[in-house]
Motif scaffolding. Structure first.
Motif, short mmCIF file in Angstrom:
data_model
loop_
_atom_site.label_atom_id
_atom_site.label_comp_id
_atom_site.label_asym_id
_atom_site.label_seq_id
_atom_site.Cartn_x
_atom_site.Cartn_y
_atom_site.Cartn_z
N PRO A 73 -12.33 57.40 -81.91
CA PRO A 73 -11.92 57.81 -80.55
C PRO A 73 -12.21 59.26 -80.22
O PRO A 73 -12.09 59.65 -79.05
CB PRO A 73 -10.42 57.51 -80.54
N HIS A 115 -16.19 59.11 -78.50
CA HIS A 115 -16.53 58.30 -77.33
C HIS A 115 -15.70 58.77 -76.16
O HIS A 115 -14.51 59.08 -76.31
CB HIS A 115 -16.29 56.82 -77.61
N THR A 116 -16.30 58.80 -74.98
CA THR A 116 -15.58 59.28 -73.81
C THR A 116 -14.79 58.16 -73.15
O THR A 116 -15.03 56.97 -73.38
CB THR A 116 -16.55 59.87 -72.77
N VAL A 117 -13.87 58.56 -72.31
CA VAL A 117 -13.06 57.61 -71.57
C VAL A 117 -13.96 56.71 -70.73
O VAL A 117 -13.77 55.48 -70.67
CB VAL A 117 -12.05 58.36 -70.68
N LEU A 168 -15.89 54.12 -72.95
CA LEU A 168 -15.04 53.03 -73.41
C LEU A 168 -14.72 52.07 -72.28
O LEU A 168 -14.70 50.84 -72.47
CB LEU A 168 -13.75 53.59 -74.02
N ARG A 169 -14.49 52.60 -71.10
CA ARG A 169 -14.17 51.76 -69.94
C ARG A 169 -15.33 50.80 -69.65
O ARG A 169 -15.13 49.59 -69.45
CB ARG A 169 -13.88 52.66 -68.74
N ARG A 180 -9.81 51.37 -82.37
CA ARG A 180 -9.89 52.76 -82.78
C ARG A 180 -9.69 52.85 -84.29
O ARG A 180 -8.73 52.26 -84.82
CB ARG A 180 -8.84 53.58 -82.05
N VAL A 221 -11.79 59.78 -75.92
CA VAL A 221 -10.77 58.74 -75.77
C VAL A 221 -9.43 59.19 -76.35
O VAL A 221 -8.37 58.92 -75.78
CB VAL A 221 -11.24 57.43 -76.44
N ASP A 264 -5.62 58.83 -74.92
CA ASP A 264 -4.62 58.09 -75.71
C ASP A 264 -3.38 58.95 -75.93
O ASP A 264 -2.24 58.47 -75.83
CB ASP A 264 -5.21 57.69 -77.06
#
Length: 593
Positions: free
Chosen positions: A121, A124-126, A129-130, A143, A277, A281
């Motif tokens: 996590p 990787h960017t938000v 991942l989306r 994760r 990410v 989180d």
């Protein structure tokens, strides 16, 4: 020498390392694991410790990722690297054309429904991942700790070089003023998370040595709405800054970053395109409201100050003189007497002779003949070719304290064939089209990229990369958010520096690219103009373009006039900086056609 030529890729190491990774996956109950070419800061260039993709697969490009599954391993590469990857990875890895094939679609196709794919996590960017979760809905994304780190026994230590101050005389704005100005733009957010190293260095007017070729210091920051900054970095990196940071900047070790995030009271702004990410989180777990917006530093950083533009112009003239000396020397060498490495060494020596070079801005691309068709070719002792009659593509740049340069010239060694001259001229037509362009304010790179390709398209030709990228001010040679490309959605604004570099590549034969740096400026109004505001480009790069490769019959009158005018300015600007045989050569190289 700044550049080395040792072989960093060894395909033979790929199979045992992939096998070790699969053992680690099995121990974690995973059907796959994603290995990006990224670090926690999401910059393009990474430290040796973070070269996980290269270590695992052998692929050394600056963008891409691998998805290792139990029976298959895909290496995702864009158009710049589709030739290179085949020479660098073993048969256990399958090249995948990206973004034509998305990561999510590939996982959905190759992982059974209910399968589990792990990812780190931090890497990787938000936004990534989306998108991945949407495309691979039947697969669980878990994760995990980084499994490559677990099996990489001799992994280098994190970088810890001391940072240093970039003087306000060169930045044009004190860091306290930047902090105060940007703090006012946060709206409802109590603070904004900054993870990109160029944003961090730009905001605080500092530079560092944490990655090669680019003066970055790694760290994280929170820009608070009250006009202060919390900086999280290795204390060893800050020892050389003295009292530069001042009272507005509060420092803490990197280990305190996530803990501090969890204690924020108001909404926290993140950029989903660059925020790891794990940051989101942490905020979610602590019940902290998240606001999504672009990195607050990105656009202000892209629009250079008057001081930064003056520095860029000075750096380009200094660099142009070095290029002229290099091209004069190159022109005097008999065909077959040089190697690609010899070309790199001479060019670096000319830049070093300025006594102002801090580093090269990327490893010089010196591609003779078929190696010129490898878009981001890096010559090594193993691949080093003799420069025989034909085309030689040299893409290079320098890091000077007052500016970052990037220039490509394709030159002929001996005589040029009709095919090469036609392709070169078509590329040149595209480069001139961008250089001459005027456009209504509000347009972005995607609105202009096609203009560089029209002449090529008319002959059924194209190139598999963007026409241009943003360039930093003694920062990254590849800087966003502006891009002169089909995916460039940020409108151009005055002060943005971009490259203008159309090309053509015939695999196994030759490559052509012509590149100048340009800066967006307000266009002089025309008598008949009805558009309220128009913009244009100012050329920054001054070096001869090889007219021996130009088929004049393919140029329009306006294109020929532009080229002759450009060369007249090269003589005017660079001529006083060189003398002797270089001055004589420059006059001939810039003669009107």
């Amino acid at each position: 020498m700044f550049q080395s030529f040792h072989e960093t890729s060894n395909p033979e190491q790929g199979p045992p390392r992939l096998a070790a990774l699969r053992e680690a996956m099995a121990a974690e109950g995973l059907d796959g694991f994603i290995v990006p070419r990224a670090d926690a800061h999401q910059g393009e260039y990474v430290a040796a410790r973070d070269e996980r993709l290269s270590w695992l697969t052998g692929f050394t490009g600056s963008a891409g990722f691998c998805v290792a599954l139990r029976e298959k391993a895909g290496v995702f590469i864009d158009g710049r690297y589709r030739v290179q990857v085949r020479a660098q990875v073993a048969e256990c890895f399958t090249p995948v054309s990206w973004p034509e094939t998305s990561l999510g679609d590939w996982i959905a196709e190759h992982v059974d429904e209910g399968g589990v794919v792990g990812f780190d996590p931090w890497l990787h960017t938000v936004g990534q991942l989306r998108d991945l979760e949407k495309a691979s809905a039947g697969v669980t994304l878990r994760r995990t700790e980084n499994l490559v780190d677990r099996i990489w026994d001799d992994q280098p230590e994190p970088p810890s070089a001391p940072a240093f101050v970039q003087p306000v005389e060169l930045t044009g704005e004190a860091h306290n003023a930047k902090i105060a100005r940007l703090a006012e733009s946060l709206g409802e957010a109590s603070c904004a998370v900054i993870t990109l190293p160029d944003s961090l260095c730009w905001l605080l007017n500092i530079r560092g040595d944490d990655v090669p070729r680019t003066p970055f210091m790694h760290g994280f920051a929170l820009l608070h709405a009250d006009g202060t900054v919390s900086l999280f970095a290795d204390p060893a990196k800050l020892t050389g800054l003295g009292d530069h940071l001042g009272e507005r900047v509060h420092t803490a070790p990197v280990d305190a970053f996530l803990q501090t995030l969890s204690k924020q009271k108001g909404p926290v702004q993140i950029d989903p395109a660059s925020c790891p990410v794990i940051v989101a989180d942490t905020l979610i777990a602590a019940g902290v409201e998240i606001v999504e917006a672009s990195d607050p530093c990105a656009l202000p950083k892209a629009c250079k100050t008057a001081a930064e533009l003056d520095g860029a112009r000075a750096a380009q003239l200094r660099d142009g003189a070095a290029i002229a000396r290099f091209l004069c020397w190159l022109d005097a060498q008999p065909a077959g007497s040089l190697t690609e490495i010899g070309v790199v060494k001479r060019l670096e020596a000319e830049r070093s002779a300025t006594n102002a070079l801090r580093d090269i801005s990327f490893d010089t691309i010196s591609g003779a003949g078929p190696n010129g068709a490898i878009v981001h070719y890096r010559v090594t002792d193993r691949t080093n070719r003799t420069v025989e009659p034909g085309l030689l593509l040299v893409d290079s740049g320098g890091q000077y304290v007052d500016g970052t340069t990037d220039i490509t010239r394709t030159v002929v060694i001996g005589e040029a064939g009709e095919e090469e001259r036609r392709a070169f001229t078509l590329v040149l037509k595209g480069m001139i089209a961008i250089s001459r362009l005027r456009w209504p304010k509000g347009l972005a790179g995607r609105d202009m990229d096609a203009l560089a390709r029209v002449a090529l398209w008319e002959h059924g030709m194209d190139y598999a990369h963007g026409t241009g990228h943003g360039v930093g001010s003694y920062l990254s040679v590849h800087e966003g958010p502006q891009r002169l490309a089909r995916v460039g959605t940020v409108p151009f604004e005055p002060g943005m520096i971009l490259s203008n570099e159309p090309g053509f590549y015939k695999e196994g034969a030759f490559g052509i690219r012509i590149e100048n740096l340009i800066v967006v400026q307000e266009a002089e109004p025309l008598p008949e103009q009805t558009v309220a505001e128009m913009l244009s480009f100012e050329t920054l790069t001054w070096a001869p373009i090889d007219t021996r490769l130009v088929d004049v019959a393919l140029l329009t009158e306006k294109e020929r006039d532009w080229l002759n005018s450009y060369h007249a300015q090269v003589r005017e600007k660079i001529g006083p900086l060189v003398d002797g045989e270089v001055s004589e050569w420059l006059s001939k190289a810039c003669a009107p056609i």
